[in-house]
Design a protein around this motif. Structure first.
Motif, mmCIF file in Angstrom:
data_model
loop_
_atom_site.group_PDB
_atom_site.id
_atom_site.type_symbol
_atom_site.label_atom_id
_atom_site.label_comp_id
_atom_site.label_asym_id
_atom_site.label_seq_id
_atom_site.Cartn_x
_atom_site.Cartn_y
_atom_site.Cartn_z
ATOM 1 N N ASN A 28 -2.389 -8.673 5.435
ATOM 2 C CA ASN A 28 -3.053 -8.794 6.736
ATOM 3 C C ASN A 28 -2.023 -8.911 7.865
ATOM 4 O O ASN A 28 -2.197 -8.330 8.946
ATOM 5 C CB ASN A 28 -3.967 -10.024 6.758
ATOM 6 C CG ASN A 28 -5.207 -9.844 5.899
ATOM 7 O OD1 ASN A 28 -5.433 -8.766 5.341
ATOM 8 N ND2 ASN A 28 -6.012 -10.883 5.779
ATOM 9 N N HIS A 29 -0.964 -9.680 7.622
ATOM 10 C CA HIS A 29 0.078 -9.784 8.654
ATOM 11 C C HIS A 29 0.730 -8.427 8.897
ATOM 12 O O HIS A 29 1.075 -8.086 10.032
ATOM 13 C CB HIS A 29 1.118 -10.840 8.270
ATOM 14 C CG HIS A 29 0.632 -12.230 8.514
ATOM 15 N ND1 HIS A 29 0.690 -12.829 9.750
ATOM 16 C CD2 HIS A 29 0.022 -13.120 7.700
ATOM 17 C CE1 HIS A 29 0.144 -14.037 9.679
ATOM 18 N NE2 HIS A 29 -0.265 -14.242 8.439
ATOM 19 N N ARG B 261 0.843 -1.213 0.000
ATOM 20 C CA ARG B 261 0.000 0.000 0.000
ATOM 21 C C ARG B 261 0.870 1.252 0.000
ATOM 22 O O ARG B 261 0.590 2.220 -0.708
ATOM 23 C CB ARG B 261 -0.909 -0.008 1.235
ATOM 24 C CG ARG B 261 -1.792 1.215 1.371
ATOM 25 C CD ARG B 261 -2.992 1.185 0.454
ATOM 26 N NE ARG B 261 -3.818 0.033 0.759
ATOM 27 C CZ ARG B 261 -4.615 -0.560 -0.129
ATOM 28 N NH1 ARG B 261 -4.700 -0.118 -1.359
ATOM 29 N NH2 ARG B 261 -5.323 -1.627 0.206
ATOM 30 N N ALA C 35 -0.821 -5.591 8.563
ATOM 31 C CA ALA C 35 -1.806 -4.838 9.337
ATOM 32 C C ALA C 35 -1.781 -5.265 10.807
ATOM 33 O O ALA C 35 -1.872 -4.445 11.710
ATOM 34 C CB ALA C 35 -3.202 -5.042 8.752
ATOM 35 N N MET C 36 -1.654 -6.566 11.054
ATOM 36 C CA MET C 36 -1.579 -7.073 12.435
ATOM 37 C C MET C 36 -0.359 -6.522 13.144
ATOM 38 O O MET C 36 -0.412 -6.171 14.308
ATOM 39 C CB MET C 36 -1.401 -8.596 12.433
ATOM 40 C CG MET C 36 -2.585 -9.385 12.006
ATOM 41 S SD MET C 36 -2.032 -11.138 11.906
ATOM 42 C CE MET C 36 -3.096 -11.719 10.599
ATOM 43 N N GLU D 283 0.037 -2.421 14.701
ATOM 44 C CA GLU D 283 -0.265 -1.862 16.013
ATOM 45 C C GLU D 283 0.906 -2.018 16.983
ATOM 46 O O GLU D 283 1.104 -1.220 17.882
ATOM 47 C CB GLU D 283 -1.509 -2.516 16.608
ATOM 48 C CG GLU D 283 -1.361 -4.006 16.832
ATOM 49 C CD GLU D 283 -2.689 -4.640 17.263
ATOM 50 O OE1 GLU D 283 -2.952 -4.687 18.463
ATOM 51 O OE2 GLU D 283 -3.454 -5.087 16.386
ATOM 52 N N LYS E 193 -4.237 -3.554 4.336
ATOM 53 C CA LYS E 193 -4.883 -4.759 3.809
ATOM 54 C C LYS E 193 -5.261 -4.618 2.332
ATOM 55 O O LYS E 193 -5.870 -3.642 1.927
ATOM 56 C CB LYS E 193 -6.119 -5.101 4.651
ATOM 57 C CG LYS E 193 -5.736 -5.569 6.054
ATOM 58 C CD LYS E 193 -6.918 -5.617 7.006
ATOM 59 C CE LYS E 193 -7.851 -6.779 6.726
ATOM 60 N NZ LYS E 193 -8.805 -6.956 7.876
ATOM 61 N N LEU E 194 -4.899 -5.637 1.565
ATOM 62 C CA LEU E 194 -5.237 -5.676 0.143
ATOM 63 C C LEU E 194 -6.434 -6.593 -0.056
ATOM 64 O O LEU E 194 -6.491 -7.694 0.489
ATOM 65 C CB LEU E 194 -4.046 -6.210 -0.661
ATOM 66 C CG LEU E 194 -2.753 -5.386 -0.578
ATOM 67 C CD1 LEU E 194 -1.603 -6.160 -1.228
ATOM 68 C CD2 LEU E 194 -2.920 -4.026 -1.239
ATOM 69 N N SER E 195 -7.381 -6.137 -0.838
ATOM 70 C CA SER E 195 -8.572 -6.947 -1.119
ATOM 71 C C SER E 195 -8.298 -7.904 -2.281
ATOM 72 O O SER E 195 -7.306 -7.767 -2.999
ATOM 73 C CB SER E 195 -9.735 -6.028 -1.497
ATOM 74 O OG SER E 195 -9.440 -5.376 -2.724
ATOM 75 N N GLU F 102 -5.092 -1.043 9.367
ATOM 76 C CA GLU F 102 -6.061 -1.653 8.451
ATOM 77 C C GLU F 102 -5.838 -1.253 6.994
ATOM 78 O O GLU F 102 -6.135 -2.015 6.089
ATOM 79 C CB GLU F 102 -7.477 -1.267 8.876
ATOM 80 C CG GLU F 102 -7.941 -1.973 10.145
ATOM 81 C CD GLU F 102 -8.103 -3.471 9.943
ATOM 82 O OE1 GLU F 102 -8.863 -3.870 9.054
ATOM 83 O OE2 GLU F 102 -7.440 -4.242 10.668
#
Lengths: 478, 478
Positions: free
Chosen positions: B358-359, B323, B361-362, B365, B382-384, B379
């Motif tokens: 997703n990893h 991203r 994004a996790m 934080e 994250k790629l859709s 968030e």
């Protein structure tokens, strides 16, 4: 109800591979395994072919060659224990792959509850469950710990289908008397318990000794159960001795919700413990965000963990610290967690378990020390392909309490196994070979470790040629 | 050398799906696409069937029905642009799945250099390359940016095979005059350049306009190239205008090594820039551990990135911030990076791209702020599934500089496409259906978005029924 045909005595000849210990596979070449009519392994003979078996093995077993069914693994094939899926929601099967960018709590409301509710329709339930069992058998899953729905008739149907299709299964009617939508909820704790009892009695009726299919107490997860329902299930567990399956600490928001709903409990695991639901027969799915104390309590109670790497990655739940759990002496198996997980395959779960462990190792250097509940683990976190195959078989067997019967090849254990075919290439690289054996290309110079690694990373259901449960052939790839 | 048969005019009728923009797919139902004898799309007609095409479309094109080959997508099938693999090492194909717990630098020495060196044997090279091309075509890869080896004859053979088997390809002789083992190294910078020139001339000889197969300058990566070799390749790029492919910032140890070897360069990207190798035709694989300045330089130069999530997860390299790269205006495509990556499939790379995002994004934080070069992304990282399909097609086309010719369906573009078949279930759940269409179960109540999501998460080469490159059928699943 059971449609098991009378089995013959059987002999299996060739290469057998299974886990000797967590990080070591054992390769048994030119070996014969004899399985009796009840599906039990009664002899394992090294350096044995069919001729030698007939001459010297059958007489000791009182077998005559005419009565024995013979299965020989050819070059490029090996027998491997059947996979054990320690966490899977059968009614969510049609949603596999469909989750968008959701995380646990919105995923439940958007995708999961509506689908589960729709399985009150038994004709739909039959279609979904039949396909789910066929599909998982085709991937070598010989044992599955299934969540069904809240509906007794559909839950009973799932048990019936497992029995008739020959998959070893734990089938749980889902207990949830809060948090679900109005249209999908047990009305009271008492009704929930009565429904669970009804499903247990049905399974006792179709498989009295729970030889193949067993009920399992299934509080959905703490936030979806009232104190009354949890306490009642705890009593039912003591009364029946049945196994329990539930979720724990999958997602941070869920952990926060449990803290709000159970303010007197010191953590999530304590909620189950205080209600008599944390014991040696308890399967806890996920266990991603556990604290140290919590994991110590789980270890002390002898409860087990179903690790679901596909689901945890797909729903952005987190990275479960498998090495850390194993170090604490907690038994860990693998779960596909369909449809949080996007794949019916335990082999895919094994593959992802290595990748997720790598992500954990990558994160370790950045994470170290700053968050007491998730200390960095570094390189030690990494799981090898040997280790994830252990989790998929022996680890899973321990999680479902069947470590003496399944998960490996030993005299006295039952024949839950798969015949794996590698796509061996001759010099002729015919297009047809490619389609028969999927994506695995074995060029011929690989040693056995490398062949198994290729299977883990590039294999799929096309490599699972035959599957047996308790000696019965339950899937054969045409 | 080229064995392309004369093509006929062709019409394709049915549902076409392609990326409209990064996060949006376009669904063209009941549509006809006409492709001329050169493989170019010359008409796209909505609301059109075969009859209507014959009546009103063919006359405007000067076609007569007898000369047109017709392919109709049935219910449950759709046409999709061919995948573009922007980073793949063809000679490493036999090692797919075999990497143990290694990370980049030991992986090179243990697995990669010995395998690559062995491809000086042309009969082995032919076997490996034939299988690699067949396999990737079967997964819908219509264009691949290949690294070959240091050997000119084997590199030329790879180009010959791509041309004869019909796969669009960039074929690069690997330039490496240091860091490799004695047995696998260009002896001097001059010899390296002469060898690269020889391979370029061979490809010019077999495909003069580089219509299907193009050479690509391929410094392995900065640590494996002397300053002389890098500078020489930079000059060769200016002279020829050819594309360049190399690696950047895959692994932390590698980044440290580059810092040591090029102490005067301010970062890894600067090394390529200073040698004239960072331009709009440059493909940089990995780009995991880039700093902000570095990414800004890459964006300013218009260089592109090949994101390789399977490889980065398998070799514990890290999580590329896609991203963040896209936000900077850098074009990103997907690479299988065999055999750092364990799969020949761009669809698998797309699936993993979502999971790795997703990893990321996790981790965000936990990671936020503490490491300036890897700020938390939360968030937004994250790629859709829509986005990763864009990367697999249009993004990849931009990365290889062919965005005007491939990656989507538009008049004037070339017909590089795949026919995808979903495993639609009727009420009859026959075992045969299951085997034909792999793991995808479409129950019938899914909308198109959900069908495509199922394809991304549960599809495999069994769903890729036919594959075309420049209008030529190059793979058909029997």
């Amino acid at each position: 109800m059971a449609s098991l045909k009378e089995l013959r005595n059987q002999i299996f000849i060739g290469t057998f591979i299974h886990s000797k210990k967590l990080d070591e596979l054992e390769y048994l070449h030119d070996t014969a395994i004899c399985v009796d009519k009840t599906g039990k392994i009664i002899a394992i003979e090294p350096q044995c072919d069919q001729k030698k078996a007939e001459m010297s093995l059958y007489p000791t077993l009182g077998w005559s060659a005419a009565d024995v069914a013979v299965t020989i693994a050819k070059d490029g094939q090996f027998f491997f224990p059947g996979f054990i899926d320690t966490h899977v929601h059968a009614p969510q099967y049609p949603n596999v792959g469909v989750f968008g960018k959701s995380t646990l709590l919105d995923w439940l409301n958007t995708y999961t509850f509506p689908m589960e509710a729709s399985l009150s329709d038994l004709s739909k339930a039959r279609k979904v469950y039949t396909r789910c069992i066929r599909r998982t058998l085709a991937h070598g899953t010989t044992t599955a710990a299934y969540y069904a729905t809240i509906h007794v008739p559909a839950t009973n149907l799932l048990a019936d289908l497992c029995l008739s299709m020959g998959q070893r299964a734990f089938v749980g009617r889902v207990c949830m008397d809060r948090m679900g939508p109005d249209y999908y909820l047990d009305e009271t704790a008492d009704e929930a318990l009565a429904a669970s009892r009804a499903s247990i009695e049905h399974i006792r009726g179709i498989d009295p000794g729970f030889a193949l299919v067993s009920p399992i107490l299934t509080p959905r997860f703490a936030p979806a159960c009232s104190e009354g329902a949890l306490a009642g299930l705890g009593r039912l567990q003591r009364e029946t001795g049945l196994p329990v399956q539930t979720h724990i600490s999958e997602n941070r928001s869920e952990v926060g919700l449990v803290r709000e709903l159970f303010p007197r409990s010191r953590h999530y695991a304590a909620v189950y413990d205080e209600h008599g639901l944390l014991g040696p027969r308890t399967i806890l799915a996920h266990a991603v965000h556990l604290g140290d104390d919590e994991a110590d309590l789980i270890a002390a109670r002898g409860a087990k963990v179903a690790h679901c790497p596909c689901s945890n990655s797909a729903l952005t739940s987190g990275e479960a610290r498998v090495r850390w759990l194993l170090d604490k002496g907690i038994a860990v198996g693998l779960g596909t967690d369909m449809s949080g997980g996007y794949s019916p395959s335990v082999l895919e779960a094994a593959r992802l378990a290595t990748l997720v462990s790598n992500h954990l190792a990558m994160g370790g250097e950045r994470r170290g020390g700053e968050d007491a509940s998730a200390p960095g683990e570094g390189e030690r976190a990494k799981l090898s392909f040997e280790e994830v195959l252990y989790l998929a078989t022996r680890g899973g067997a321990e999680v479902v309490g069947l470590q003496d019967r399944i998960g490996g090849f030993r005299v006295g254990m039952e024949w839950d196994a798969q015949l794996v075919s590698l796509g061996a290439l001759g010099d002729d690289v015919a297009e047809d070979d490619m389609q028969d054996y999927g994506n695995m290309d074995v060029f011929g110079w690989e040693n056995w470790d490398e062949r198994v690694a290729k299977w883990v990373y590039t294999g799929d259901d096309r490599n699972t040629t035959m599957v047996w449960v308790r000696g019965r052939l339950v899937h054969e790839r045409k």
